[in-house]
Scaffold this motif. Structure first.
Motif, PDB file in Angstrom:
ATOM      1  N   LYS A  43      -6.481   9.366 -15.321  1.00 19.46           N
ATOM      2  CA  LYS A  43      -7.020   9.313 -13.962  1.00 19.46           C
ATOM      3  C   LYS A  43      -8.485   9.740 -13.987  1.00 19.46           C
ATOM      4  N   ILE A  44      -9.328   8.929 -13.389  1.00 22.27           N
ATOM      5  CA  ILE A  44     -10.752   9.231 -13.424  1.00 22.27           C
ATOM      6  C   ILE A  44     -11.273   9.781 -12.102  1.00 22.27           C
ATOM      7  N   HIS A  45     -10.434   9.775 -11.055  1.00 22.04           N
ATOM      8  CA  HIS A  45     -10.903  10.285  -9.779  1.00 22.04           C
ATOM      9  C   HIS A  45     -10.886  11.815  -9.799  1.00 22.04           C
ATOM     10  N   THR A  46     -11.806  12.404  -9.027  1.00 26.20           N
ATOM     11  CA  THR A  46     -11.940  13.860  -9.008  1.00 26.20           C
ATOM     12  C   THR A  46     -11.392  14.474  -7.727  1.00 26.20           C
ATOM     13  N   ARG A  47     -11.093  13.655  -6.741  1.00 28.11           N
ATOM     14  CA  ARG A  47     -10.554  14.149  -5.473  1.00 28.11           C
ATOM     15  C   ARG A  47      -9.181  13.543  -5.233  1.00 28.11           C
ATOM     16  N   THR A  48      -8.435  14.167  -4.333  1.00 26.84           N
ATOM     17  CA  THR A  48      -7.143  13.634  -3.949  1.00 26.84           C
ATOM     18  C   THR A  48      -7.334  12.287  -3.255  1.00 26.84           C
ATOM     19  N   THR A  49      -6.545  11.295  -3.668  1.00 29.88           N
ATOM     20  CA  THR A  49      -6.697   9.932  -3.175  1.00 29.88           C
ATOM     21  C   THR A  49      -5.426   9.488  -2.458  1.00 29.88           C
ATOM     22  N   PRO A  50      -5.542   9.041  -1.189  1.00 33.67           N
ATOM     23  CA  PRO A  50      -4.349   8.545  -0.486  1.00 33.67           C
ATOM     24  C   PRO A  50      -3.879   7.223  -1.087  1.00 33.67           C
ATOM     25  N   LEU A  51      -2.568   6.993  -1.030  1.00 33.16           N
ATOM     26  CA  LEU A  51      -1.985   5.816  -1.675  1.00 33.16           C
ATOM     27  C   LEU A  51      -1.518   4.732  -0.713  1.00 33.16           C
ATOM     28  N   LEU A  52      -1.813   4.834   0.556  1.00 26.41           N
ATOM     29  CA  LEU A  52      -1.297   3.869   1.528  1.00 26.41           C
ATOM     30  C   LEU A  52      -2.366   2.906   2.062  1.00 26.41           C
ATOM     31  N   GLY A  53      -3.427   2.689   1.327  1.00 30.02           N
ATOM     32  CA  GLY A  53      -4.507   1.826   1.807  1.00 30.02           C
ATOM     33  C   GLY A  53      -4.079   0.386   2.056  1.00 30.02           C
ATOM     34  N   GLY A  54      -3.194  -0.128   1.231  1.00 25.02           N
ATOM     35  CA  GLY A  54      -2.725  -1.494   1.404  1.00 25.02           C
ATOM     36  C   GLY A  54      -1.908  -1.685   2.667  1.00 25.02           C
ATOM     37  N   LEU A  55      -1.291  -0.614   3.125  1.00 23.12           N
ATOM     38  CA  LEU A  55      -0.492  -0.695   4.346  1.00 23.12           C
ATOM     39  C   LEU A  55      -1.372  -1.039   5.556  1.00 23.12           C
ATOM     40  N   ALA A  56      -2.577  -0.514   5.609  1.00 23.81           N
ATOM     41  CA  ALA A  56      -3.487  -0.802   6.722  1.00 23.81           C
ATOM     42  C   ALA A  56      -3.861  -2.283   6.748  1.00 23.81           C
ATOM     43  N   ILE A  57      -4.130  -2.848   5.594  1.00 22.93           N
ATOM     44  CA  ILE A  57      -4.475  -4.267   5.513  1.00 22.93           C
ATOM     45  C   ILE A  57      -3.271  -5.124   5.896  1.00 22.93           C
ATOM     46  N   PHE A  58      -2.092  -4.761   5.408  1.00 24.04           N
ATOM     47  CA  PHE A  58      -0.859  -5.466   5.727  1.00 24.04           C
ATOM     48  C   PHE A  58      -0.591  -5.447   7.232  1.00 24.04           C
ATOM     49  N   LEU A  59      -0.710  -4.275   7.849  1.00 26.38           N
ATOM     50  CA  LEU A  59      -0.463  -4.160   9.286  1.00 26.38           C
ATOM     51  C   LEU A  59      -1.468  -4.973  10.100  1.00 26.38           C
ATOM     52  N   ALA A  60      -2.735  -4.893   9.750  1.00 28.15           N
ATOM     53  CA  ALA A  60      -3.754  -5.648  10.478  1.00 28.15           C
ATOM     54  C   ALA A  60      -3.506  -7.150  10.366  1.00 28.15           C
ATOM     55  N   TYR A  61      -3.145  -7.598   9.186  1.00 29.28           N
ATOM     56  CA  TYR A  61      -2.873  -9.021   8.972  1.00 29.28           C
ATOM     57  C   TYR A  61      -1.732  -9.497   9.864  1.00 29.28           C
ATOM     58  N   PHE A  62      -0.615  -8.775   9.865  1.00 28.97           N
ATOM     59  CA  PHE A  62       0.538  -9.226  10.632  1.00 28.97           C
ATOM     60  C   PHE A  62       0.373  -9.019  12.130  1.00 28.97           C
ATOM     61  N   ILE A  63      -0.370  -8.008  12.542  1.00 27.21           N
ATOM     62  CA  ILE A  63      -0.648  -7.847  13.972  1.00 27.21           C
ATOM     63  C   ILE A  63      -1.442  -9.043  14.483  1.00 27.21           C
ATOM     64  N   LEU A  64      -2.469  -9.428  13.752  1.00 26.91           N
ATOM     65  CA  LEU A  64      -3.285 -10.576  14.184  1.00 26.91           C
ATOM     66  C   LEU A  64      -2.551 -11.900  13.986  1.00 26.91           C
ATOM     67  N   LEU A  65      -1.730 -11.989  12.956  1.00 29.87           N
ATOM     68  CA  LEU A  65      -0.979 -13.213  12.728  1.00 29.87           C
ATOM     69  C   LEU A  65      -0.047 -13.505  13.899  1.00 29.87           C
ATOM     70  N   PHE A  66       0.667 -12.492  14.370  1.00 27.91           N
ATOM     71  CA  PHE A  66       1.594 -12.702  15.466  1.00 27.91           C
ATOM     72  C   PHE A  66       0.901 -12.715  16.833  1.00 27.91           C
ATOM     73  N   SER A  67      -0.303 -12.157  16.918  1.00 28.58           N
ATOM     74  CA  SER A  67      -1.050 -12.198  18.175  1.00 28.58           C
ATOM     75  C   SER A  67      -1.660 -13.581  18.421  1.00 28.58           C
ATOM     76  N   PHE A  68      -2.083 -14.252  17.349  1.00 27.01           N
ATOM     77  CA  PHE A  68      -2.760 -15.554  17.484  1.00 27.01           C
ATOM     78  C   PHE A  68      -1.966 -16.665  16.800  1.00 27.01           C
ATOM     79  N   LYS A  69      -0.662 -16.646  16.920  1.00 26.07           N
ATOM     80  CA  LYS A  69       0.154 -17.645  16.223  1.00 26.07           C
ATOM     81  C   LYS A  69       0.106 -19.023  16.868  1.00 26.07           C
ATOM     82  N   ASN A  70      -0.443 -19.165  18.033  1.00 27.92           N
ATOM     83  CA  ASN A  70      -0.519 -20.492  18.686  1.00 27.92           C
ATOM     84  C   ASN A  70      -1.673 -21.283  18.164  1.00 27.92           C
TER      85      ASN A  70
END
Length: 70
Positions: A43-70
């Protein structure tokens, strides 16, 4: 022009969700701690790193996908 608006909305939503998910990751301790004292550390990082970053991208994608599905 419509798709450009969706793009900026996705950008804004992803940025806001990233901040929220980061706080949730630290609260529930879903983080990666850096190695200390190990000579053969992978591990090369020196600070504590959160592991859920992909979840934010996933949620944003599906929120917009279902909001503008027409």
């Amino acid at each position: 022009m419509f798709y450009l608006g969706i793009y900026f909305l996705a950008l804004l939503l992803t940025a806001l969700l990233t901040l929220l998910v980061k706080r949730i990751a630290f609260y529930f301790k879903v983080v990666d701690e850096p190695d200390t004292g190990s000579v053969a550390s992978r591990k090369i990082h020196t600070r504590t790193t959160p592991l859920l970053g992909g979840l934010a991208i996933f949620l944003a994608y599906f929120i917009l996908l279902f909001s503008f599905k027409n």
